[in-house]
Design an enzyme around this catalytic site. Structure first.
Site, PDB file in Angstrom:
ATOM      1  N   LYS A   1      -9.218  -2.412   6.615  1.00 13.93           N
ATOM      2  CA  LYS A   1      -8.373  -1.695   7.570  1.00 13.93           C
ATOM      3  C   LYS A   1      -9.165  -0.541   8.176  1.00 13.93           C
ATOM      4  O   LYS A   1      -9.541   0.394   7.471  1.00 13.93           O
ATOM      5  CB  LYS A   1      -7.118  -1.173   6.866  1.00 13.93           C
ATOM      6  CG  LYS A   1      -6.217  -0.299   7.731  1.00 13.93           C
ATOM      7  CD  LYS A   1      -5.052   0.203   6.894  1.00 13.93           C
ATOM      8  CE  LYS A   1      -4.232   1.228   7.646  1.00 13.93           C
ATOM      9  NZ  LYS A   1      -3.134   1.761   6.804  1.00 13.93           N
TER      10      LYS A   1
ATOM     11  N   VAL B   1      14.552  -1.084 -20.237  1.00  9.96           N
ATOM     12  CA  VAL B   1      15.052   0.155 -20.836  1.00  9.96           C
ATOM     13  C   VAL B   1      16.534   0.296 -20.512  1.00  9.96           C
ATOM     14  O   VAL B   1      16.939   0.256 -19.340  1.00  9.96           O
ATOM     15  CB  VAL B   1      14.262   1.376 -20.310  1.00  9.96           C
ATOM     16  CG1 VAL B   1      14.897   2.673 -20.800  1.00  9.96           C
ATOM     17  CG2 VAL B   1      12.807   1.299 -20.750  1.00  9.96           C
TER      18      VAL B   1
END
Length: 501
Positions: free
Chosen positions: A75, A182
């Site tokens: 890029k 979790v």
């Protein structure tokens, strides 16, 4: 400190694990990543700044190793199409810097300053930077050994594949991986996080926790109740729709950001496809309308392609490090991906934290300093992103009119910079005085102001004096043309690596 638990994987989680493992795992610190198998990676935007190259260089990971594994491309910068309606300024390129710019940057800044004062000189940024020339020709910005000027560059990549690649590297360094969800968080009496409970009822305790749970911010915002400061007053976009498309024989070496009716569309080239998306404001169009507009823009109205609709929570937390918890990535904040800063902010967060944590002898002694530095980074990036909307001359939809009319929460520093530009002051000196160069250097500010056409035009111009028109733009064109002959075709270079791998 003996145990660090990172809750959440993805690019943010595994990048955090790699940096911390490099710093502390040989000192006996256990680093564990708990990554839910049920939560996908959002991956809004698949581009980076040149900071990602520094990250891989420090880990001694070669481009020839990680880029093919992540369908990555180079890029040179970002092209902005359709943001301005001023004749001759409908499109401009925001380049990454190069050592070669020392030859042409003074010419660009001189012409920009003279144009601002009414002289009829060429000041559109594209013709002054080698990065723009390389992007125009689909060349890779990797300088050969015989060419003595390096070009800074970023990357485009598949964010899911990058997360998987970083995970393998982290595990090789000794990071522990738990594939689990979790379900609860336990705190100590002093407010610190003591442990997390997994879906299988196991309790995982640690001395320090890193929250990489995305926009939900399970640890920092939900558990520790750290306030979130929204940027919605001056950044209206809050949703996105993404879809892939086929890439042709040529692989561009630039990101394309095209203004749309209610936001802007990105096009990011990978080796196997284009990644496309439309970042928009849900207050001005529905998700279905955004998808239809993006499909029409891409010529995919009737195509059967996978589509993802995303909501964005734009802003930052008040404290990125609170108690014994650090938030990284979307858990700490998000600024729309217009300049591909998400991964840069992840890197800055983890690197600055590692420095402050070690310098503070692994206590929270430097917590306030760290939080201020990170808030400054987020606010500095926000101000540059806001400037794209403040300098756009589009007025064709209610969305663009609202962006122009919206003056809420524009920082005093930005107002001062805008006044300086319109008054014809030396912008580089003002940027230094206002300390804006810490986040975006002077060439970036000059590029956006001149690229958007925020300069005198037409009858406002007068004939330039010899001193004002002291640079020959045709000579600059020829100089950069000959320099570009040293660089390889983008696809050819990438394919060479894939074949060798």
């Amino acid at each position: 400190m003996k145990n660090i638990v990172i809750v959440g994987g993805g690019t943010a989680g595994w990048m955090s694990a790699l940096v911390m493992a490099r710093e502390w795992i040989q000192q006996g610190v256990s680093i564990r990543v708990i990554e839910s198998p049920d939560i996908g990676i959002i991956g809004v935007g698949e581009g980076s700044t040149p900071a990602l190259k520094l990250f891989f260089d420090r880990l001694n990971i070669a481009e020839s190793e990680w880029m093919p594994a992540c369908n990555a491309t180079y890029k040179c910068g970002i092209r902005f199409d359709g943001w301005s309606t001023h004749a001759g300024f409908e499109s401009y390129f925001h380049p990454f810097s190069a050592a070669l710019d020392r030859q042409t940057l003074p010419m660009f800044m001189h012409n920009a300053q003279m144009r601002l004062r009414g002289a009829d000189v060429y000041a559109q940024p594209d013709r002054f930077f080698i990065a723009a020339r390389l992007a125009q020709q689909c060349l890779a910005p990797v300088a050969p050994e015989h060419f003595p000027f390096d070009v800074h560059y970023g990357y485009h990549f598949d964010s899911t594949l990058l997360g998987q690649f970083l995970r393998k590297k982290a595990l090789a360094l000794g990071v522990i991986h738990e594939s689990a969800h979790v379900v609860a968080v336990q705190q100590r009496e002093n407010g610190d996080i003591a442990s997390v409970q997994l879906a299988d009822e196991r309790i995982i305790a640690a001395d320090f926790f890193v929250d990489c749970t995305g926009f939900s911010s399970l640890l920092l915002q939900q558990t520790l109740q750290v306030p979130f400061i929204s940027y919605a007053n001056n950044l209206l976009n809050n949703a996105a729709v993404a879809m892939p498309s086929v890439i042709g024989e040529k692989i561009p070496s630039q990101t394309l950001a095209t203004a749309m009716s209610c936001g802007w569309a990105w096009q990011i080239p990978l080796t196997n496809r284009y990644g496309n998306g439309y970042v928009y404001s849900a207050d001005f169009c529905s998700a279905d309308q955004a998808e239809t507009e993006l499909r029409a823009h891409l010529g995919l109205l009737d195509a059967d392609v996978p589509v993802r609709h995303l909501k964005m929570k734009v802003g930052r937390v008040k404290q990125h490090w609170a108690h014994n918890c650090l938030a990284v990535g979307l858990a700490q904040g998000f600024i729309e991906p217009l300049e591909a800063t998400a991964l840069f902010l992840v890197q800055q967060t983890v690197a600055i934290f590692a420095e402050c944590f070690a310098r503070g002898e692994f206590t929270n002694r430097l917590q306030a300093e760290f939080n201020q530095r990170m808030n400054n980074h987020f606010d500095g990036v926000r101000d540059y992103i806001v400037t794209h909307y403040k300098t756009s001359s589009r007025r064709d939809t209610d969305y663009w009119c609202a962006n122009t009319a919206n003056q809420q929460d524009v920082s005093p520093v930005m107002l001062e910079l805008y006044r300086s530009w319109y008054a014809g002051k030396d912008l580089a000196a003002e940027i230094n005085r206002l300390q804006l160069g810490n986040y975006y250097p002077a060439p970036s500010w000059y590029s956006i102001f001149t690229g958007m056409g925020i300069v005198p035009k037409g009858e406002q111009l007068r004939r330039a004096t010899a001193e004002e028109a002291c640079f020959d733009i045709a000579a600059v064109d020829e100089f950069l043309r000959r320099c570009s002959l040293n660089f390889n075709d983008h696809r050819a270079l990438l394919m060479r690596w894939q074949l060798s791998g």
